[in-house]
Design a protein around this motif. Structure first.
Motif, short mmCIF file in Angstrom:
data_model
loop_
_atom_site.label_atom_id
_atom_site.label_comp_id
_atom_site.label_asym_id
_atom_site.label_seq_id
_atom_site.Cartn_x
_atom_site.Cartn_y
_atom_site.Cartn_z
N GLY A 29 0.86 -1.19 0.00
CA GLY A 29 0.00 0.00 0.00
C GLY A 29 0.89 1.23 0.00
N GLU A 30 0.68 2.12 0.95
CA GLU A 30 1.48 3.34 1.06
C GLU A 30 2.66 3.17 2.01
N GLN A 31 2.77 2.01 2.68
CA GLN A 31 3.79 1.81 3.71
C GLN A 31 5.05 1.18 3.11
N VAL A 32 6.13 1.97 3.03
CA VAL A 32 7.42 1.48 2.53
C VAL A 32 8.06 0.65 3.63
N PHE A 33 8.47 -0.58 3.28
CA PHE A 33 9.12 -1.44 4.27
C PHE A 33 10.57 -1.76 3.91
N TRP A 34 11.02 -1.36 2.70
CA TRP A 34 12.41 -1.64 2.32
C TRP A 34 12.90 -0.58 1.36
N ARG A 35 14.07 -0.03 1.66
CA ARG A 35 14.78 0.87 0.74
C ARG A 35 16.12 0.23 0.44
N PHE A 36 16.57 0.38 -0.82
CA PHE A 36 17.80 -0.30 -1.22
C PHE A 36 18.49 0.48 -2.33
N GLY A 37 19.74 0.15 -2.58
CA GLY A 37 20.49 0.79 -3.66
C GLY A 37 21.81 0.11 -3.89
N GLY A 38 22.45 0.45 -5.00
CA GLY A 38 23.73 -0.13 -5.33
C GLY A 38 24.12 0.16 -6.77
N THR A 48 23.61 -7.63 -13.68
CA THR A 48 23.99 -7.97 -12.31
C THR A 48 23.74 -6.78 -11.39
N TRP A 49 22.99 -7.02 -10.33
CA TRP A 49 22.65 -6.02 -9.31
C TRP A 49 23.55 -6.29 -8.11
N ARG A 50 24.25 -5.27 -7.65
CA ARG A 50 25.06 -5.38 -6.43
C ARG A 50 24.47 -4.42 -5.39
N TYR A 51 23.85 -5.00 -4.38
CA TYR A 51 23.20 -4.22 -3.34
C TYR A 51 24.24 -3.73 -2.34
N GLU A 52 24.40 -2.41 -2.28
CA GLU A 52 25.35 -1.79 -1.36
C GLU A 52 24.65 -1.21 -0.14
N ASP A 53 23.40 -0.81 -0.32
CA ASP A 53 22.61 -0.21 0.75
C ASP A 53 21.29 -0.96 0.87
N SER A 54 20.87 -1.23 2.09
CA SER A 54 19.60 -1.91 2.32
C SER A 54 19.13 -1.61 3.74
N THR A 55 17.86 -1.23 3.86
CA THR A 55 17.31 -1.01 5.19
C THR A 55 16.93 -2.32 5.87
N LEU A 56 16.89 -3.42 5.09
CA LEU A 56 16.68 -4.76 5.65
C LEU A 56 18.01 -5.51 5.59
N PRO A 57 18.27 -6.40 6.55
CA PRO A 57 19.51 -7.16 6.50
C PRO A 57 19.52 -8.10 5.29
N LEU A 58 20.64 -8.15 4.59
CA LEU A 58 20.82 -9.06 3.47
C LEU A 58 22.02 -9.94 3.75
N ASN A 59 21.85 -11.27 3.58
CA ASN A 59 23.02 -12.13 3.73
C ASN A 59 23.90 -11.98 2.49
#
Length: 94
Positions: A29-38, A48-59
């Protein structure tokens, strides 16, 4: 937009800059639960996507995801994730 098994309807917005950096957010809906970037890299038909920033933990295994480019034109990019096998359609918004 996607139907997540435990979250329900999820909308993800991704911006890819000419500098090959990306950023995005996922929301219910309107509720953001994850922000990411890279960074993103295109070699042949592999994106290929390389995630450098994430508000959720990524292994470590989830920090890099390579997609096969199935089709691409000025308005749509259709990808298949090698990590999950899932197809995604990115649509250009101007």
């Amino acid at each position: 937009a996607d139907d997540h098994p435990s979250l329900g309807a999820v909308t993800t917005r991704v911006t890819i800059a000419q500098t090959l950096r990306f950023s995005g957010e996922a929301a219910r809906g309107e509720q953001v639960f994850w922000r990411f970037g890279g960074t993103v890299e295109l070699i042949g038909r592999s994106l290929t996507w390389r995630y450098e920033d994430s508000t959720l933990p990524l292994n470590d295994a989830a920090r890099t995801d390579t997609d096969d480019v199935l089709t691409a034109d000025a308005e749509r990019l259709v990808l298949r994730s090698r990590l999950s096998g899932k197809e995604r359609v990115l649509t250009r918004v101007r």
